[in-house]
Motif scaffolding. Structure first.
Motif, PDB file in Angstrom:
ATOM      1  N   THR A   1      81.168  77.512 -27.932  1.00 46.15           N
ATOM      2  CA  THR A   1      80.769  78.905 -28.132  1.00 46.15           C
ATOM      3  C   THR A   1      81.310  79.850 -27.066  1.00 46.15           C
ATOM      4  OG1 THR A   1      78.708  78.408 -26.969  1.00 46.15           O
ATOM      5  CG2 THR A   1      78.666  78.282 -29.383  1.00 46.15           C
ATOM      6  N   GLU A   2      81.650  79.298 -25.901  1.00 48.00           N
ATOM      7  CA  GLU A   2      82.169  80.145 -24.821  1.00 48.00           C
ATOM      8  C   GLU A   2      83.634  80.495 -25.088  1.00 48.00           C
ATOM      9  OE1 GLU A   2      80.344  81.307 -22.245  1.00 48.00           O
ATOM     10  OE2 GLU A   2      78.601  80.376 -23.243  1.00 48.00           O
ATOM     11  N   ARG A   3      84.007  81.734 -24.763  1.00 49.97           N
ATOM     12  CA  ARG A   3      85.388  82.190 -24.961  1.00 49.97           C
ATOM     13  C   ARG A   3      85.904  82.884 -23.698  1.00 49.97           C
ATOM     14  NH1 ARG A   3      86.809  83.476 -30.993  1.00 49.97           N
ATOM     15  NH2 ARG A   3      85.062  82.595 -32.150  1.00 49.97           N
TER      16      ARG A   3
ATOM     17  N   GLY B   1      89.628  85.826 -26.173  1.00 47.43           N
ATOM     18  CA  GLY B   1      88.966  85.386 -27.392  1.00 47.43           C
ATOM     19  C   GLY B   1      89.182  83.929 -27.731  1.00 47.43           C
ATOM     20  N   ILE B   2      89.791  83.187 -26.796  1.00 49.05           N
ATOM     21  CA  ILE B   2      90.038  81.762 -27.045  1.00 49.05           C
ATOM     22  C   ILE B   2      88.826  80.973 -26.584  1.00 49.05           C
ATOM     23  CG2 ILE B   2      91.540  79.796 -26.537  1.00 49.05           C
ATOM     24  CD1 ILE B   2      92.801  82.081 -28.214  1.00 49.05           C
TER      25      ILE B   2
ATOM     26  N   LEU C   1      90.787  76.390 -25.165  1.00 51.49           N
ATOM     27  CA  LEU C   1      91.054  75.497 -26.299  1.00 51.49           C
ATOM     28  C   LEU C   1      92.470  75.802 -26.800  1.00 51.49           C
ATOM     29  CD1 LEU C   1      88.521  74.794 -29.200  1.00 51.49           C
ATOM     30  CD2 LEU C   1      90.915  74.119 -29.176  1.00 51.49           C
ATOM     31  N   GLU C   2      93.423  75.284 -26.068  1.00 48.58           N
ATOM     32  CA  GLU C   2      94.839  75.478 -26.372  1.00 48.58           C
ATOM     33  C   GLU C   2      95.424  74.153 -26.845  1.00 48.58           C
ATOM     34  OE1 GLU C   2      95.676  78.998 -23.076  1.00 48.58           O
ATOM     35  OE2 GLU C   2      96.254  76.925 -22.623  1.00 48.58           O
TER      36      GLU C   2
ATOM     37  N   ILE D   1      89.944  81.868 -35.381  1.00 49.19           N
ATOM     38  CA  ILE D   1      88.770  81.022 -35.124  1.00 49.19           C
ATOM     39  C   ILE D   1      88.698  80.621 -33.646  1.00 49.19           C
ATOM     40  CG2 ILE D   1      88.644  80.176 -37.505  1.00 49.19           C
ATOM     41  CD1 ILE D   1      89.996  77.571 -36.581  1.00 49.19           C
ATOM     42  N   GLY D   2      89.461  81.329 -32.810  1.00 50.22           N
ATOM     43  CA  GLY D   2      89.369  81.109 -31.372  1.00 50.22           C
ATOM     44  C   GLY D   2      90.129  79.905 -30.868  1.00 50.22           C
TER      45      GLY D   2
END
Length: 628
Positions: A427-429, A433-434, A443-444, A470-471
């Motif tokens: 949930t953390e970005r 916005g990733i 989250l790459e 969706i991030g």
């Protein structure tokens, strides 16, 4: 029970069985053959395989001519042994296993296989092909630790045990296992088969057991081989077409070693097939394979420089090829590609990074990635809407096909994808916005490409935009095939883009090897596949419930006795893939262009694949003939 049994009276395969007995045929000599060769009646088996072309909806052909085709690298000359597709048993166009080189196969209890060769069958140099050539393979090659230090190959092992091998008579051998071996016959029908027969009359001279030591030593010195075994292995080259002295049973033979840019493959005058009018196959005198830059092959095909071309052509070439048809007098057929998906994104479930390993094995994460892709848009942009959006699974041409396998978790639903990622706890970005991984990293996802198909890179560009919603950040990393595999071996490969399942048209009788973790070259689970291939000495034992179940099902298939058992096993394997989204397939059913110039009997609708298919092989290239 007898399976695949053909009466030994020169009958043909499937719907094309010839009712004409050999005695009623008026055998015709092939024009242009060396006058010193024996007459046709002495060159072909006493029970040849007789092809009724009219029953297959084809024309009776005429002999002669050279067929030109282009290859992207010199080693692709080996494709002549794929396209020729002479096999002990092979697939017909209905995907049925039928005898070809063999006259018959008797199968008892799924574990006793009696192979009948054709009386009078000869190698391309005129020496007899018989039971001795199969015995030589089994006893003097794969059972000799000097030549095969790894021991018997997997298709000859059942529960770790090899078969009892017997020579019954000059034309009959028998393999007997204690338990059923459903791998045996499908292995013999592969595009790259094990060739469980060898020209023993030729290879004996290089074998320690039979050859003259002085001769062997001199020959070994010529090729810088340390001993007789590497010399023998170098001479024993049934697939790669490098040894021009090695006899073959294929329709065309490489006899010249005078160029590595232009290969001339000549007809085999002892080939075992004839048509129902008494003409020996193949119709075409020679196949000329010319090496060209792979990127230039589409343009060369458009310019009319190839009589038959599919290699190095792709869907993106269709428009250009169609434009050149009238000017250069060729047709562009559009065959069905047999891959489960034209493009598949493959998470590496055995990646060594523990955070990524846990996340990639979470079905909710894979489902979210799949739901975050608009496959209809991909299909329109990349394939003019002509493909089928959906999962990497079996195609409608397979008897195992079920529509829900294609659509499960494959609809475009970014809201649901976001909800699943939230449910996982991502949930953390960051300020871009990733989403953030549990350890705080963004989250790459690095998706590696082999750089062999532009369409894969184009697809990733579109998916990058979709996943951003969706991030999830996607980085496409150009690589090379060998580098990708090395990174899979080391556990550094996170995700890759590749073609989908090679065999998207399986039947229950085909082994589900592509769909279970038994191969180390599979980028989704190298460590598990390596563990199986090395019999536990390497890799990792599967420790993920779906993979464990896939292995249980594979082992059950290996001891299955009936088509019904095998169908049930296949159904569950495919269901697991659909439920788990192990591969993120994008679009299937993409057409393969096949350029046809002055060649008859090439189908305008066909299957193009490796296994089963052998590219042109399943359509019997020996029946093609030139119109001029």
């Amino acid at each position: 029970m007898k399976l695949l049994h053909l009466k030994r009276a020169g009958l043909l395969l499937g719907a094309a069985l010839a009712a004409t007995p050999l005695a009623a045929l008026e055998l015709k000599e092939t024009p242009g053959l060396d006058a010193s060769l024996p007459p046709i009646a002495e060159r072909i088996p006493s029970e040849p395989l007789i092809v009724d072309l009219k029953a297959k909806g084809r024309e009776v052909g005429k002999h002669g001519g050279s067929l030109d085709t282009l290859i992207g690298r010199a080693k692709d000359v080996r494709l002549i042994n794929v396209w020729g597709y002479a096999r002990l048993v092979g697939y017909n166009d209905k995907l049925e296993l039928v005898p070809d080189i063999l006259a018959a196969v008797d199968v008892e209890d799924g574990r006793i296989f009696t192979l009948h060769t054709r009386e009078g069958h000869k190698w391309s140099d005129g020496d007899p092909f018989d039971a001795e050539d199969i015995r030589y393979y089994f006893e003097d090659i794969v059972s000799d630790e000097n030549l095969t230090p790894s021991g018997l190959p997997p298709f000859l092992l059942v529960n770790g045990k090899g078969p009892k091998f017997e020579v019954i008579d000059d034309t009959t051998v028998r393999f007997t296992w204690e338990e059923p071996n459903p791998l045996f016959l499908p292995e013999l029908a592969k595009s790259r088969p094990p060739f469980i027969y060898r020209p023993s009359h030729y290879l004996r001279q290089f074998h320690e057991k039979y050859g003259d030591p002085d001769f062997i030593a001199k020959e070994a010195e010529k090729v810088k081989a340390r001993s007789w075994a590497p010399l023998h292995n170098k001479k024993d080259d049934m697939y790669n077409a490098r040894n021009v002295d090695l006899p073959t049973l294929q329709p065309w033979v490489r006899k010249r070693d005078d160029s590595d840019l232009r290969f001339i493959l000549e007809r085999n005058p002892y080939y075992h097939r004839v048509d129902s009018t008494g003409q020996q196959l193949p119709y075409i005198d020679e196949v000329i394979m010319t090496v060209a830059d792979g990127k230039l092959i589409p343009a060369k095909a458009q310019a009319g420089e190839s009589n038959l071309q599919a290699r190095n052509l792709s869907f993106s070439d269709i428009t250009v090829l169609k434009k050149g048809e009238k000017q250069n007098d060729y047709k562009t057929a559009l065959w069905s590609n047999s891959k489960g998906s034209e493009i598949a994104i493959k998470p590496n479930l055995t990646v060594k990074d523990p955070v990524w390993r846990k996340l990639l094995r979470d079905s909710r994460f894979r489902h979210a990635l799949s739901l975050g892709i608009d496959r209809n848009l991909l299909n329109r942009v990349l394939f003019f809407g002509l493909g089928t959006p959906g999962n990497d699974t079996v195609l409608a041409a397979s008897p195992l096909y079920k529509p829900e396998l294609t659509s499960k978790w494959a609809e475009y639903d970014p809201d649901k994808a976001n909800a699943l990622l939230d449910e996982i706890g991502l949930t953390e970005r960051n300020d871009k916005g990733i989403r953030l991984l549990p350890d705080g990293r963004p989250l790459e996802i690095i998706v590696e490409t082999a750089g062999e198909a532009q369409v894969q890179e184009d697809a990733l560009e579109l998916v990058t935009e979709m996943w951003a919603e969706i991030g999830v950040k996607l980085f496409a990393k150009p690589s090379q095939r060998d580098n990708m595999r090395e990174r899979a071996i080391s556990g550094d490969l996170l995700m890759s883009v590749w073609w989908g399942f090679e065999n998207g048209i399986p039947t229950s009788e085909m082994p589900p090897s592509d769909y279970v973790p038994v191969r180390g070259d599979e980028l989704s689970w190298h460590s598990w596949g390596d563990h199986y291939e090395t019999r536990g000495e390497g890799g990792e034992k599967p420790d993920w419930a779906p993979a464990e179940r896939l292995m249980e099902l594979y082992r059950a298939w290996l001891v299955s006795k009936t088509p019904e058992e095998r169908t049930k096993i296949w159904d569950e394997i495919l269901q697991i893939h659909a439920e788990e989204t192990i591969h993120i397939g994008l679009v299937s059913g993409v057409r393969q262009p096949v350029v046809i110039k002055d060649v008859k009997n090439v189908p305008l609708e066909g299957i193009y694949g490796w296994d089963p298919g052998a590219h042109f092989g399943i359509h019997r290239m020996d029946e093609f003939f030139l119109s001029e």
